[in-house]
Write an enzyme that holds these catalytic residues in place. Structure first.
Site, PDB file in Angstrom:
ATOM      1  N   ASN A  28      -8.194   3.770   2.058  1.00 26.80           N
ATOM      2  CA  ASN A  28      -7.996   4.385   1.018  1.00 26.80           C
ATOM      3  C   ASN A  28      -9.942   6.084   0.934  1.00 26.80           C
ATOM      4  O   ASN A  28     -10.188   6.392   0.282  1.00 26.80           O
ATOM      5  CB  ASN A  28      -8.288   4.668  -0.709  1.00 26.80           C
ATOM      6  CG  ASN A  28      -6.769   4.457  -1.587  1.00 26.80           C
ATOM      7  OD1 ASN A  28      -5.443   4.834  -0.593  1.00 26.80           O
ATOM      8  ND2 ASN A  28      -6.458   3.666  -1.473  1.00 26.80           N
ATOM      9  N   GLU A  73       0.961  -2.513  -0.554  1.00 32.24           N
ATOM     10  CA  GLU A  73       1.864  -2.028  -1.907  1.00 32.24           C
ATOM     11  C   GLU A  73       3.186  -2.757  -1.038  1.00 32.24           C
ATOM     12  O   GLU A  73       4.281  -2.579  -1.256  1.00 32.24           O
ATOM     13  CB  GLU A  73       2.073  -0.449  -1.322  1.00 32.24           C
ATOM     14  CG  GLU A  73       1.275  -0.367  -1.847  1.00 32.24           C
ATOM     15  CD  GLU A  73       1.201   1.390  -2.535  1.00 32.24           C
ATOM     16  OE1 GLU A  73       2.116   2.673  -2.689  1.00 32.24           O
ATOM     17  OE2 GLU A  73       0.497   1.926  -2.493  1.00 32.24           O
ATOM     18  N   ASP A 122      -4.888  -0.538   3.696  1.00 32.08           N
ATOM     19  CA  ASP A 122      -5.357   0.918   3.131  1.00 32.08           C
ATOM     20  C   ASP A 122      -6.817   0.996   2.545  1.00 32.08           C
ATOM     21  O   ASP A 122      -6.822   0.246   1.197  1.00 32.08           O
ATOM     22  CB  ASP A 122      -4.239   0.773   2.428  1.00 32.08           C
ATOM     23  CG  ASP A 122      -3.972   2.428   2.023  1.00 32.08           C
ATOM     24  OD1 ASP A 122      -4.702   2.884   1.848  1.00 32.08           O
ATOM     25  OD2 ASP A 122      -3.458   2.699   1.219  1.00 32.08           O
TER      26      ASP A 122
END
Length: 576
Positions: A478, A329, A476
């Site tokens: 998730n 991100e 990441d």
């Protein structure tokens, strides 16, 4: 073509300090030593530039390389006469007695004591070491001298947090540049007050040197100034003064990462390598109503502002002294204008991969004293699934459910793959992967397919580009430790009855046995209680996966993703 340098070079956004305007005669008397005149002239380019300071103003000329010198000298002389004519007219309009019209100013160029003929073309006339004479003023010509093409201080300055200027130098080396930091002698009131009195200068006191400066609490309320002299070995260019837009502000006090930094004060000694993985929250997501009211309701509005968060992120990352940093991100502008100059100052180079149709993406940084980047092998997972024959079997199984296939193909999830070489042992390589899998809590089946594609691609890259290189897989994901993704990575297989295959409902269910392209990988930080803590959820979603047969964990620190490994007796590289 004969105008102010500040208007001609928009890449220098911070105000450059110049001397107060005066008459040409006064300026010439003041210039008892030769000032520099910088000429930029590169083979193959049609134009050259000539920049110098005259009568308190920065002049910048853009001329054809094949133009004769005489035309340029006449242009300079006419420009001076025109300027003096305007000054005379202005005095007349104000009722002041105008002075006598000055004679035409003589402008000549000399090289090795001889006047350069006006018929010589610009590309040959403006040589390093030549002297430009403008009336009684003389300028030393510096051709292709080290020059700052980008020079900018961060907008937000916090006490206790590193100030990392955004600098780019042409014909020079940032590692050779000289830096001097100053603190304004009087407290700063406001930008409006500064505009009202533009020439007010309360004076400056030197407070430090070095490319990065950490303001103290005593600097709160005061502006900072950086004087940077671009250099290339023994060659020096024209120094620039950068003044901060605002004053230093108070920091947040003790941060959660301060305690972690106690364990990473020094860089890891070879053959150990320290790795950090971090989702830094893209600004586009931080400013949504969901973020403000559901995910981070405990955050004050200022704490979600990008400028404020960037100060914390840069200090935290710098304090880990990591050798490899994988970020998710990452806003495109943040990578270019904030993270790259900041981490470059701490010895890290980086590569960026933006997501398709997004403003954010993945960034991988590596310590340039330990590694060099050999190649990148990034892919968009949905494109690879449908276009690369290596995924043909997986695509066939996914295609059995049109709804699931459609959802997978809508995702712009990207895998960033960087092959690095160990500078301490040339020829030894490591494959560093970085990703951010599909975010939806009910998207376990999508993430399983994405991970299957990622692992197969990584196996192909290693076998084709870096045989026997160990894998460091950060990101990441998730995915919690009881997810199908974690099982696929850590056990190398996911059974067809795993609950994640039907996580998004029966319409998108797809049961299959999925095999990893690697033997079981190890989560180097084990399974922390949480790597993600937001309103309504806290758990472990982020990992640094490694190959346990080629890497050995020295230190694994929970509650942040930082791990340190070393090389075992066998001749393999250790990463992570």
């Amino acid at each position: 073509m004969f105008n102010l340098l500040s208007a001609a070079l928009p890449l220098l956004p911070r105000r450059l300090l110049v001397s107060s305007p005066g008459t040409l005669t006064g300026a010439c008397r003041f210039l008892c030593r030769m000032e520099p005149a910088v000429v930029r002239c590169l083979p193959g380019e049609p134009k050259l530039t000539i920049s110098f300071c005259l009568d308190g103003s920065h002049k910048h000329m853009l001329r054809d390389q094949d133009e004769t010198l005489g035309k340029v000298l006449a242009r300079i002389s006419n420009g001076i006469a025109k300027g003096q004519g305007k000054a005379k007219k202005s005095k007349k309009n104000k009722g002041q007695k105008a002075g006598v019209t000055p004679e035409q100013v003589t402008v000549k160029l000399f090289y090795e004591g001889r006047e350069v003929a006006e018929t010589v073309v610009n590309s040959e006339a403006w040589r390093n070491g030549a002297v430009l004479q403008v009336g009684g003023c003389k300028y030393a010509i510096q051709r292709n001298a080290p020059t700052l093409t980008t020079a900018e201080l961060p907008v937000s300055l916090l006490a206790g947090f590193p100030v990392c200027p955004n600098l780019e130098v042409e014909f020079g080396n940032l590692q050779d540049c000289e830096f001097t930091w100053y603190k304004e002698n009087a407290p700063f009131t406001s930008p409006e007050a500064a505009r009202d009195v533009p020439d007010k200068d309360s004076g400056w006191t030197e407070i430090g040197c070095g490319r990065v400066h950490v303001p103290s609490n005593q600097d709160i309320g005061y502006r900072l100034k950086l004087r940077c002299t671009p250099k290339d070995g023994g060659r020096s260019g024209v120094a620039k003064d950068l003044v901060s837009v605002g004053a230093v502000e108070a920091g947040p006090g003790v941060c959660t990462f301060d305690n972690r930094h106690a364990y990473t004060v020094k860089e890891a000694e070879w053959p150990a390598v320290r790795v950090v993985s971090y989702n830094i929250l893209a600004d586009v997501y931080a400013q949504t109503e969901l973020s403000k009211t559901v995910l981070y309701p405990y955050c004050a509005p200022y704490a979600l502002q990008l400028d404020y968060r960037q100060n914390l992120i840069k200090k935290e990352l710098a304090g880990y002294n990591a050798d490899i940093v994988c970020l998710q991100e990452v806003d495109k502008a943040v990578f270019a204008d904030s993270l790259t100059p900041a981490l470059d100052a701490f010895g890290l180079d980086g590569v960026f991969r933006i997501k398709e149709k997004q403003h954010e993406g993945l960034a991988t940084f590596y310590r340039r004293s330990k590694f060099q980047l050999l190649s990148c092998h990034d892919i968009v997972l949905n494109e690879a699934l449908t276009s690369d024959p290596v995924h043909a079997t997986l695509l066939e199984r996914v295609s059995a459910n049109d709804a699931l296939k459609a959802k997978i193909l809508q995702r712009s999830t990207t895998l960033q793959v960087s092959v690095l070489e160990d500078l301490n042992k040339p020829g030894r390589k490591v494959c560093v992967a970085n990703t951010h899998l599909y975010w939806h809590p009910k998207g376990g089946n999508v993430r399983l397919v994405q991970m299957g594609v990622a692992l197969q691609h990584l196996r192909h890259v290693i076998s084709e580009v870096a045989p026997d290189a160990p894998l460091v897989f950060c990101g990441d994901f998730n995915s919690t430790p009881n997810s199908g993704v974690f099982q696929l990575v850590s056990e190398a297989v996911v059974p067809l009855q795993h609950a994640d295959w039907s996580s998004s409902g029966p319409e998108e269910s797809c049961s299959m046995e999925l095999l990893s392209a690697f033997p079981p990988l190890l989560s180097a930080c084990s399974q922390p209680a949480y790597t993600n803590y937001v309103g309504g959820f806290h758990g472990c979603l982020d990992y640094i996966f490694i190959q346990p047969d080629s890497m050995q964990v020295l230190i694994g620190t929970e509650r942040h993703h930082d791990t340190q490994l070393t090389i075992p007796p066998r001749d393999y590289f250790s990463g992570a």
